[in-house]
Design a protein around this motif. Structure first.
Motif, mmCIF file in Angstrom:
data_model
loop_
_atom_site.group_PDB
_atom_site.id
_atom_site.type_symbol
_atom_site.label_atom_id
_atom_site.label_comp_id
_atom_site.label_asym_id
_atom_site.label_seq_id
_atom_site.Cartn_x
_atom_site.Cartn_y
_atom_site.Cartn_z
ATOM 1 N N ARG A 1 0.829 -1.200 0.000
ATOM 2 C CA ARG A 1 0.000 0.000 0.000
ATOM 3 C C ARG A 1 0.867 1.255 0.000
ATOM 4 N NH1 ARG A 1 -5.443 -0.072 1.519
ATOM 5 N NH2 ARG A 1 -6.375 -2.041 0.862
ATOM 6 N N GLY A 2 0.277 2.379 -0.400
ATOM 7 C CA GLY A 2 0.961 3.649 -0.288
ATOM 8 C C GLY A 2 1.158 4.010 1.169
ATOM 9 N N ALA A 3 2.105 4.906 1.434
ATOM 10 C CA ALA A 3 2.366 5.327 2.810
ATOM 11 C C ALA A 3 1.086 5.906 3.412
ATOM 12 C CB ALA A 3 3.483 6.365 2.842
ATOM 13 N N PRO A 4 0.833 5.691 4.716
ATOM 14 C CA PRO A 4 -0.409 6.170 5.331
ATOM 15 C C PRO A 4 -0.520 7.685 5.287
ATOM 16 C CG PRO A 4 1.175 5.487 7.009
ATOM 17 C CD PRO A 4 1.721 5.044 5.681
ATOM 18 N N ASN A 5 -1.730 8.176 4.995
ATOM 19 C CA ASN A 5 -1.929 9.622 5.003
ATOM 20 C C ASN A 5 -2.143 10.123 6.421
ATOM 21 O OD1 ASN A 5 -4.706 9.207 5.692
ATOM 22 N ND2 ASN A 5 -5.241 8.993 3.526
ATOM 23 N N ALA A 6 -2.227 11.431 6.568
ATOM 24 C CA ALA A 6 -2.313 12.043 7.892
ATOM 25 C C ALA A 6 -3.569 11.602 8.643
ATOM 26 C CB ALA A 6 -2.288 13.567 7.766
ATOM 27 N N ARG A 7 -4.685 11.468 7.933
ATOM 28 C CA ARG A 7 -5.933 11.083 8.595
ATOM 29 C C ARG A 7 -5.832 9.685 9.184
ATOM 30 N NH1 ARG A 7 -10.788 10.630 5.802
ATOM 31 N NH2 ARG A 7 -11.897 11.167 7.705
ATOM 32 N N ARG A 8 -5.241 8.768 8.438
ATOM 33 C CA ARG A 8 -5.114 7.403 8.931
ATOM 34 C C ARG A 8 -4.197 7.362 10.159
ATOM 35 N NH1 ARG A 8 -6.175 2.491 6.363
ATOM 36 N NH2 ARG A 8 -6.154 3.429 4.286
ATOM 37 N N ILE A 9 -3.108 8.104 10.100
ATOM 38 C CA ILE A 9 -2.182 8.146 11.236
ATOM 39 C C ILE A 9 -2.877 8.715 12.467
ATOM 40 C CG2 ILE A 9 -0.101 9.282 12.123
ATOM 41 C CD1 ILE A 9 1.044 9.075 9.270
ATOM 42 N N ASN A 10 -3.614 9.806 12.289
ATOM 43 C CA ASN A 10 -4.307 10.427 13.425
ATOM 44 C C ASN A 10 -5.311 9.470 14.057
ATOM 45 O OD1 ASN A 10 -2.927 12.848 13.086
ATOM 46 N ND2 ASN A 10 -4.482 13.717 11.736
ATOM 47 N N HIS A 11 -6.071 8.771 13.220
ATOM 48 C CA HIS A 11 -7.055 7.821 13.755
ATOM 49 C C HIS A 11 -6.371 6.642 14.436
ATOM 50 C CE1 HIS A 11 -11.115 9.143 12.437
ATOM 51 N NE2 HIS A 11 -10.427 9.848 11.554
ATOM 52 N N GLY A 12 -5.227 6.221 13.903
ATOM 53 C CA GLY A 12 -4.503 5.119 14.520
ATOM 54 C C GLY A 12 -3.959 5.494 15.894
ATOM 55 N N ILE A 13 -3.309 6.648 15.992
ATOM 56 C CA ILE A 13 -2.752 7.090 17.276
ATOM 57 C C ILE A 13 -3.874 7.382 18.266
ATOM 58 C CG2 ILE A 13 -1.381 8.865 18.428
ATOM 59 C CD1 ILE A 13 0.251 6.935 16.736
ATOM 60 N N GLY A 14 -4.957 8.004 17.792
ATOM 61 C CA GLY A 14 -6.084 8.276 18.683
ATOM 62 C C GLY A 14 -6.678 6.996 19.239
ATOM 63 N N MET A 15 -6.820 5.964 18.381
ATOM 64 C CA MET A 15 -7.360 4.694 18.840
ATOM 65 C C MET A 15 -6.389 4.002 19.794
ATOM 66 S SD MET A 15 -9.757 2.636 19.132
ATOM 67 C CE MET A 15 -10.896 3.483 18.018
ATOM 68 N N GLU A 16 -5.098 4.141 19.559
ATOM 69 C CA GLU A 16 -4.135 3.579 20.502
ATOM 70 C C GLU A 16 -4.278 4.249 21.874
ATOM 71 O OE1 GLU A 16 -0.111 3.036 19.425
ATOM 72 O OE2 GLU A 16 -0.571 2.059 17.512
ATOM 73 N N GLY A 17 -4.587 5.551 21.864
ATOM 74 C CA GLY A 17 -4.835 6.232 23.128
ATOM 75 C C GLY A 17 -6.034 5.650 23.857
ATOM 76 N N LEU A 18 -7.105 5.370 23.113
ATOM 77 C CA LEU A 18 -8.272 4.734 23.721
ATOM 78 C C LEU A 18 -7.920 3.336 24.219
ATOM 79 C CD1 LEU A 18 -11.069 5.817 21.198
ATOM 80 C CD2 LEU A 18 -10.709 6.669 23.527
ATOM 81 N N GLY A 19 -7.065 2.637 23.464
ATOM 82 C CA GLY A 19 -6.610 1.319 23.893
ATOM 83 C C GLY A 19 -5.803 1.399 25.175
ATOM 84 N N ASN A 20 -4.950 2.418 25.298
ATOM 85 C CA ASN A 20 -4.197 2.627 26.533
ATOM 86 C C ASN A 20 -5.124 2.876 27.713
ATOM 87 O OD1 ASN A 20 -1.414 2.340 26.083
ATOM 88 N ND2 ASN A 20 -1.299 4.305 25.045
ATOM 89 N N THR A 21 -6.107 3.737 27.493
ATOM 90 C CA THR A 21 -7.063 4.049 28.563
ATOM 91 C C THR A 21 -7.826 2.796 28.979
ATOM 92 O OG1 THR A 21 -7.306 6.299 27.692
ATOM 93 C CG2 THR A 21 -9.002 5.513 29.212
ATOM 94 N N PHE A 22 -8.237 2.006 27.990
ATOM 95 C CA PHE A 22 -8.948 0.766 28.281
ATOM 96 C C PHE A 22 -8.061 -0.210 29.046
ATOM 97 C CE2 PHE A 22 -10.174 -3.575 26.826
ATOM 98 C CZ PHE A 22 -11.406 -3.642 27.452
ATOM 99 N N ALA A 23 -6.776 -0.275 28.655
ATOM 100 C CA ALA A 23 -5.833 -1.144 29.366
ATOM 101 C C ALA A 23 -5.715 -0.729 30.828
ATOM 102 C CB ALA A 23 -4.461 -1.099 28.688
ATOM 103 N N GLY A 24 -5.704 0.585 31.063
ATOM 104 C CA GLY A 24 -5.652 1.067 32.442
ATOM 105 C C GLY A 24 -6.900 0.700 33.217
ATOM 106 N N VAL A 25 -8.042 0.877 32.584
ATOM 107 C CA VAL A 25 -9.316 0.551 33.241
ATOM 108 C C VAL A 25 -9.378 -0.937 33.592
ATOM 109 C CG1 VAL A 25 -11.811 0.389 32.877
ATOM 110 C CG2 VAL A 25 -10.590 2.465 32.213
ATOM 111 N N MET A 26 -8.868 -1.783 32.711
ATOM 112 C CA MET A 26 -8.897 -3.224 32.963
ATOM 113 C C MET A 26 -7.818 -3.670 33.941
ATOM 114 S SD MET A 26 -11.505 -4.286 31.323
ATOM 115 C CE MET A 26 -11.301 -6.064 31.287
ATOM 116 N N GLY A 27 -6.808 -2.805 34.157
ATOM 117 C CA GLY A 27 -5.810 -3.107 35.173
ATOM 118 C C GLY A 27 -4.608 -3.888 34.712
ATOM 119 N N THR A 28 -4.095 -3.599 33.495
ATOM 120 C CA THR A 28 -2.886 -4.295 33.051
ATOM 121 C C THR A 28 -1.628 -3.726 33.705
ATOM 122 O OG1 THR A 28 -2.562 -2.824 31.147
ATOM 123 C CG2 THR A 28 -3.903 -4.814 30.806
#
Length: 541
Positions: free
Chosen positions: A314-341
């Motif tokens: 695939r072509g290199a990721p555009n800015a929108r895809r990167i932003n959504h990926g990092i934002g979702m990783e942030g939600l994943g981090n928050t969820f990991a904290g809530v679950m107690g990892t």
């Protein structure tokens, strides 16, 4: 979590260059067997998904074991912590592949946030705190770090930085993702030579050779060798190790021993739920250290996204895809904290390496594997079976995968003018700094009673004039964590030099990079797709 039926839509396989999962202007670094949009048969997808998760079992088990050991967690709590990592990994992966950047990339615990976590545990241990208090402090720090990453992602910070980050920056970042992990315990056992605990080099070598033979030599003879080299290699080595353990060649307690009895003794079901260890605690100094680890993790993920896109053709990721990926990783981090990892959630480099070895870049396959991990997390015997894989076998897998990732990073330099001295200087300096500075950080305080982070803080506090500022918990912890993360050091050095040393956009590879970057229309967010579906439904009515 589901993005709707369109996320799992059946796509007919097309092996032509213009087929699904490939773009005419993008060049794949490997022969892609299944592209991002492809959906293999269910049975094959289950095995492929299982294989994807086999590659990250080492980290998914090693991180919770490291945390539990430092905190003094009892055995039952440790098993549940490992299961929690599996559940969080599965759910976060489903979220990233359907709502986030939609790349076939596994989410899970991160070594970048392990360093500040161990530093926090060390501080609390010195005051006599118990493991229950420690995990609650870690939980609070991870939750806040995740929320900060959500802001970084969805406010477009990483996407904005992309315009200043070309191949000269991305190449050393990706290469250091692989190179920085050459000294993980599964490869370089720190107890080498101790009776029963030293590295088993022949078992590590056997695993490595099997994966290489299956993926590079036998792949042309049968499709199974091409699709399942990791699964076949690990399973073969594990069976041999299990047999040798049963007959007594590998003694109980050795690094190669397969503890089959632990599988039968594991509880059938283990409860995993939000705030299972108690309500989180929020200490500012601990939070800053965890945020520093998160930033290092985000830089690594930025490189992972480009690496996955390259491997998938695939072509290199555009800015929108990167932003959504990092934002979702942030939600994943928050969820990991809530679950107690006690740790965060990020893109798994091991998964990226698996794509390179197998040529399987299917999003559907990764989603199937994520569902398997959720089940594994709640059922003790299955998770414990994963945990019986000896460290030398994981080490052999890592040698193959991390080498592949390093090469993919260096392949980005094909777009750069390597006759330009400034490019050669930047890449070489960034690579060396990314290895040398973390190496120094790991040796700070050697021979002292204080931990490495505490010794580093003491050293900064002694700096003339700036000592009162540099020696504070916030500043010292931030510098220590980022300085101890190779891809963060290399990325920061390369970013600064590439944007300050004179050079044309053609020399820097930015012109070629822009031509290869996917169009904004190539990425539709979850909300864009839902809006289109709603409008289509209303039009039909």
């Amino acid at each position: 979590m589901s993005g709707g039926d369109d996320d799992f839509e059946e796509v007919e396989k097309d092996f032509s260059p213009e087929g699904p999962g490939a773009e005419p202007e993008a060049e794949a670094s490997i022969d892609v067997e299944y592209g991002i949009e492809d959906k293999p048969p269910l049975g094959e997808s289950i095995l492929l998904g299982f294989q994807h998760y086999l590659t990250m079992i080492g980290a998914s088990v090693a991180i919770p074991l490291a945390l539990a050991g430092e905190m003094g967690m009892p055995g039952g709590a440790t098993a549940r912590l490992i299961g929690t990592f599996f559940v969080v990994s599965g759910i976060a992966t489903l979220a990233q592949t359907t709502v986030g950047n939609r790349y076939p990339i596994v989410q899970g615990g991160t070594f970048s946030m392990l360093a500040p976590a161990l530093a926090i545990i060390g501080v609390l241990a010195s005051s006599g705190a118990g493991w229950q208090l420690m995990i609650r402090e870690l939980t609070g720090a991870v939750i806040v770090a995740g929320l900060v990453e959500v802001l970084v992602g969805y406010f477009g910070v990483m996407g904005w930085l992309k315009r200043y980050m070309g191949p000269v920056v991305i190449a050393p970042v990706i290469a250091l993702i692989g190179l920085a992990l050459f000294n993980v315990p599964q490869i370089q056992n720190p107890n080498f030579g101790a009776p029963g605990t030293g590295q088993n080099w022949w078992l590590l070598g056997l695993t490595m050779v099997l994966i290489i033979v299956f993926s590079q030599y036998l792949d042309r003879y049968h499709r199974s060798f091409r699709l399942f080299p990791v699964l076949l290699g690990i399973a073969s080595a594990w069976i041999i190790a299990a047999v040798l353990s049963v007959v007594g060649v590998f003694p109980e307690g050795s690094v190669s021993y397969v503890a089959l009895d632990s599988v039968t003794e594991a509880p059938l079901f283990q409860p995993i739920y939000p705030f299972q260890w108690g309500l989180p605690l929020f200490t500012p100094g601990f939070i800053v250290g965890m945020v520093a680890g998160m930033l290092a993790s985000a830089i690594e993920s930025f490189g992972d996204y480009h690496s996955v896109a390259r491997m998938a053709g695939r072509g290199a990721p555009n800015a929108r895809r990167i932003n959504h990926g990092i934002g979702m990783e942030g939600l994943g981090n928050t969820f990991a904290g809530v679950m107690g990892t006690g740790n965060g959630s990020t893109s798994y480099t091991e998964n990226v390496g698996a794509i390179g070895i197998t040529g399987v870049a299917s999003r559907y396959v990764v989603q199937i594997g994520a569902a398997v991990m959720i089940v594994v997390g709640y059922f003790g015997p299955v998770g414990q079976l994963f945990a019986t894989i000896p460290a030398p076998i994981i080490g052999g897998l890592y040698v193959v995968m991390f080498g592949q990732i390093t090469a993919v990073g260096l392949s980005q330099l094909k777009y750069v003018d390597l006759d330009a001295n400034r490019n050669v200087f930047i890449v070489g300096f960034a690579l060396f700094a990314g290895l040398a500075i973390p190496g120094y950080m790991s040796n700070v305080g050697a021979g002292m009673d204080a931990s490495a982070s505490a010794a580093f803080q003491q050293g900064l506090a002694a700096v003339p004039i700036l000592g009162p500022v540099l020696g504070t918990d916030v500043v010292a912890t931030t510098i220590f964590v980022i300085g101890g993360t190779g891809m963060a050091v290399g990325g920061i050095v390369a970013f600064f030099l590439d944007n300050t040393i004179p050079g044309t956009r053609e020399e820097r590879g930015l012109t070629a990079w822009e031509d290869l970057t996917e169009d904004d229309s190539d990425f539709e967010s979850f909300w864009d797709r839902r809006k289109e579906d709603t409008e289509a439904t209303q039009s039909a009515d």
